[in-house]
Design a protein around this motif. Structure first.
Motif, PDB file in Angstrom:
ATOM      1  N   MET A  25       0.784  -1.248   0.013  1.00 27.84           N
ATOM      2  CA  MET A  25      -0.036   0.036   0.051  1.00 27.84           C
ATOM      3  C   MET A  25       0.995   1.253   0.114  1.00 27.84           C
ATOM      4  O   MET A  25       1.929   1.072   0.344  1.00 27.84           O
ATOM      5  CB  MET A  25      -0.809  -0.122   1.436  1.00 27.84           C
ATOM      6  N   LYS A  26       0.378   1.961  -0.909  1.00 26.68           N
ATOM      7  CA  LYS A  26       1.191   3.578  -0.862  1.00 26.68           C
ATOM      8  C   LYS A  26       0.495   4.517   0.138  1.00 26.68           C
ATOM      9  O   LYS A  26      -0.472   4.519   0.359  1.00 26.68           O
ATOM     10  CB  LYS A  26       1.248   4.298  -2.123  1.00 26.68           C
ATOM     11  N   ILE A  27       1.599   4.979   1.031  1.00 22.90           N
ATOM     12  CA  ILE A  27       1.381   6.118   1.947  1.00 22.90           C
ATOM     13  C   ILE A  27       2.012   7.268   1.845  1.00 22.90           C
ATOM     14  O   ILE A  27       3.060   7.223   1.283  1.00 22.90           O
ATOM     15  CB  ILE A  27       1.396   5.278   3.505  1.00 22.90           C
ATOM     16  N   LYS A  28       1.321   8.324   2.284  1.00 26.05           N
ATOM     17  CA  LYS A  28       2.223   9.696   2.521  1.00 26.05           C
ATOM     18  C   LYS A  28       2.393  10.050   3.852  1.00 26.05           C
ATOM     19  O   LYS A  28       1.629   9.851   4.685  1.00 26.05           O
ATOM     20  CB  LYS A  28       1.378  10.772   1.664  1.00 26.05           C
ATOM     21  N   ILE A  29       3.697  10.346   4.145  1.00 26.50           N
ATOM     22  CA  ILE A  29       4.054  10.529   5.459  1.00 26.50           C
ATOM     23  C   ILE A  29       4.643  12.160   5.310  1.00 26.50           C
ATOM     24  O   ILE A  29       5.367  12.383   5.016  1.00 26.50           O
ATOM     25  CB  ILE A  29       5.357   9.590   5.941  1.00 26.50           C
ATOM     26  N   GLY A  64       8.645  18.095   5.933  1.00 30.35           N
ATOM     27  CA  GLY A  64       9.149  16.737   5.230  1.00 30.35           C
ATOM     28  C   GLY A  64       7.773  16.159   4.788  1.00 30.35           C
ATOM     29  O   GLY A  64       6.753  16.020   5.289  1.00 30.35           O
ATOM     30  N   GLU A  65       8.039  15.608   3.481  1.00 26.30           N
ATOM     31  CA  GLU A  65       6.826  14.560   2.801  1.00 26.30           C
ATOM     32  C   GLU A  65       7.578  13.545   2.154  1.00 26.30           C
ATOM     33  O   GLU A  65       8.405  13.831   1.336  1.00 26.30           O
ATOM     34  CB  GLU A  65       5.977  15.655   2.043  1.00 26.30           C
ATOM     35  N   LEU A  66       7.344  12.151   2.521  1.00 30.05           N
ATOM     36  CA  LEU A  66       7.461  11.228   1.965  1.00 30.05           C
ATOM     37  C   LEU A  66       6.429  10.362   1.291  1.00 30.05           C
ATOM     38  O   LEU A  66       5.419  10.231   2.071  1.00 30.05           O
ATOM     39  CB  LEU A  66       8.100  10.385   2.915  1.00 30.05           C
ATOM     40  N   ILE A  67       6.649   9.578   0.082  1.00 30.04           N
ATOM     41  CA  ILE A  67       5.815   8.455  -0.475  1.00 30.04           C
ATOM     42  C   ILE A  67       6.307   7.199  -0.073  1.00 30.04           C
ATOM     43  O   ILE A  67       7.669   7.187  -0.514  1.00 30.04           O
ATOM     44  CB  ILE A  67       5.490   8.913  -1.902  1.00 30.04           C
ATOM     45  N   ALA A  68       5.577   6.222   0.490  1.00 29.77           N
ATOM     46  CA  ALA A  68       6.283   5.032   0.792  1.00 29.77           C
ATOM     47  C   ALA A  68       5.394   4.032   0.586  1.00 29.77           C
ATOM     48  O   ALA A  68       4.008   4.128   0.478  1.00 29.77           O
ATOM     49  CB  ALA A  68       6.896   4.834   2.294  1.00 29.77           C
ATOM     50  N   ASP A  69       6.096   2.716   0.386  1.00 28.83           N
ATOM     51  CA  ASP A  69       5.246   1.639   0.353  1.00 28.83           C
ATOM     52  C   ASP A  69       5.284   0.777   1.451  1.00 28.83           C
ATOM     53  O   ASP A  69       6.317   0.745   2.087  1.00 28.83           O
ATOM     54  CB  ASP A  69       5.918   0.400  -0.841  1.00 28.83           C
ATOM     55  N   VAL A  70       4.359   0.255   1.988  1.00 31.98           N
ATOM     56  CA  VAL A  70       4.384  -0.849   3.173  1.00 31.98           C
ATOM     57  C   VAL A  70       3.401  -1.707   3.209  1.00 31.98           C
ATOM     58  O   VAL A  70       2.370  -1.629   2.520  1.00 31.98           O
ATOM     59  CB  VAL A  70       3.992   0.148   4.493  1.00 31.98           C
ATOM     60  N   ASN A  71       3.471  -2.795   3.665  1.00 32.97           N
ATOM     61  CA  ASN A  71       3.069  -4.179   3.519  1.00 32.97           C
ATOM     62  C   ASN A  71       1.447  -3.704   4.278  1.00 32.97           C
ATOM     63  O   ASN A  71       1.238  -3.198   5.303  1.00 32.97           O
ATOM     64  CB  ASN A  71       3.564  -5.421   4.426  1.00 32.97           C
ATOM     65  N   ASP A  72       0.291  -3.996   3.378  1.00 38.37           N
ATOM     66  CA  ASP A  72      -0.865  -3.689   3.877  1.00 38.37           C
ATOM     67  C   ASP A  72      -1.367  -4.300   5.376  1.00 38.37           C
ATOM     68  O   ASP A  72      -1.805  -3.753   6.140  1.00 38.37           O
ATOM     69  CB  ASP A  72      -2.072  -4.528   2.882  1.00 38.37           C
ATOM     70  N   LEU A  73      -0.706  -5.574   5.652  1.00 38.24           N
ATOM     71  CA  LEU A  73      -1.288  -5.945   6.957  1.00 38.24           C
ATOM     72  C   LEU A  73      -0.397  -5.326   8.022  1.00 38.24           C
ATOM     73  O   LEU A  73      -0.859  -5.432   9.235  1.00 38.24           O
ATOM     74  CB  LEU A  73      -0.772  -7.502   6.758  1.00 38.24           C
ATOM     75  N   ILE A  88      -3.105   7.120   3.604  1.00 34.35           N
ATOM     76  CA  ILE A  88      -3.274   6.243   2.590  1.00 34.35           C
ATOM     77  C   ILE A  88      -3.290   6.942   1.220  1.00 34.35           C
ATOM     78  O   ILE A  88      -4.305   7.750   0.963  1.00 34.35           O
ATOM     79  CB  ILE A  88      -4.132   5.083   2.666  1.00 34.35           C
ATOM     80  N   LEU A  89      -2.669   6.363   0.006  1.00 33.78           N
ATOM     81  CA  LEU A  89      -2.620   7.003  -1.293  1.00 33.78           C
ATOM     82  C   LEU A  89      -3.435   6.104  -1.996  1.00 33.78           C
ATOM     83  O   LEU A  89      -2.642   5.068  -2.447  1.00 33.78           O
ATOM     84  CB  LEU A  89      -1.422   7.459  -1.869  1.00 33.78           C
ATOM     85  N   ASP A  90      -4.729   5.991  -1.997  1.00 31.79           N
ATOM     86  CA  ASP A  90      -5.271   5.017  -2.650  1.00 31.79           C
ATOM     87  C   ASP A  90      -6.356   5.488  -4.131  1.00 31.79           C
ATOM     88  O   ASP A  90      -7.097   4.766  -4.689  1.00 31.79           O
ATOM     89  CB  ASP A  90      -6.229   4.319  -1.887  1.00 31.79           C
ATOM     90  N   ARG A  91      -6.072   6.585  -4.355  1.00 31.16           N
ATOM     91  CA  ARG A  91      -6.729   7.371  -5.672  1.00 31.16           C
ATOM     92  C   ARG A  91      -5.636   7.597  -6.743  1.00 31.16           C
ATOM     93  O   ARG A  91      -4.967   8.800  -6.633  1.00 31.16           O
ATOM     94  CB  ARG A  91      -7.509   8.640  -5.284  1.00 31.16           C
ATOM     95  N   PRO A  92      -5.622   7.033  -7.702  1.00 25.60           N
ATOM     96  CA  PRO A  92      -4.474   7.265  -8.673  1.00 25.60           C
ATOM     97  C   PRO A  92      -5.024   8.452  -9.576  1.00 25.60           C
ATOM     98  O   PRO A  92      -5.727   9.054  -9.423  1.00 25.60           O
ATOM     99  CB  PRO A  92      -4.417   6.055  -9.743  1.00 25.60           C
ATOM    100  N   ILE A  93      -3.889   8.996 -10.456  1.00 23.28           N
ATOM    101  CA  ILE A  93      -4.066  10.204 -11.095  1.00 23.28           C
ATOM    102  C   ILE A  93      -5.012  10.043 -12.081  1.00 23.28           C
ATOM    103  O   ILE A  93      -5.256   9.111 -12.663  1.00 23.28           O
ATOM    104  CB  ILE A  93      -2.496  10.735 -11.854  1.00 23.28           C
TER     105      ILE A  93
END
Length: 128
Positions: free
Chosen positions: A1-5, A40-49, A67-72
């Motif tokens: 899952m893609k997330i923004k921190i 600071g702003e980061l886009i990262a992937d993390v295991n859904d679980l 959570i970033l769940d809406r694509p462009i």
């Protein structure tokens, strides 16, 4: 899952990311990072679980996690296939087909927004 921190100004000098990884043992894949002495702003992937656990650790240290769940989204009628998005996208979401039309691979999108800023016709928006 893609997330923004997002790390706010008052927390930027704290090792929020590394402390959260050490505490939880959860690895994250940082895909894009924009950090300076004020924000600071980061886009990262993390295991859904494992998302809830890393989110709690980050937020307990003052980070904002979403959570970033809406694509462009590309407005096909507004797009002139100029390719400005191709040249700036860090994830190669955009490409030309054999007829020089812009193709979009939404699965690769990390919603960094760089393409939106570069599009001369305003044909790109975050998914709605």
């Amino acid at each position: 899952m893609k997330i923004k921190i997002t790390i706010p100004t008052e927390r930027i000098h704290n090792p929020i990311i590394s402390e959260s990884i050490v505490e939880t043992g959860i690895l994250i894949n940082i895909m894009v990072a924009n950090i300076d002495s004020t924000y600071g702003e980061l886009i990262a992937d993390v295991n859904d679980l494992k998302f809830d656990k890393i989110k709690n650790a980050l937020e307990s240290r003052g980070a904002i996690v979403s959570i970033l769940d809406r694509p462009i989204h590309r407005d096909e009628e507004e797009c002139i296939d100029c390719g400005a998005c191709i040249s700036v996208c860090p994830m190669n979401v955009y490409s030309f087909d054999d007829s020089w039309n812009v193709l979009v691979d939404e699965k690769k999108c990390i919603q960094c927004g760089v393409c939106i800023k570069m599009c001369p016709h305003g044909a790109l928006k975050l998914g709605e």
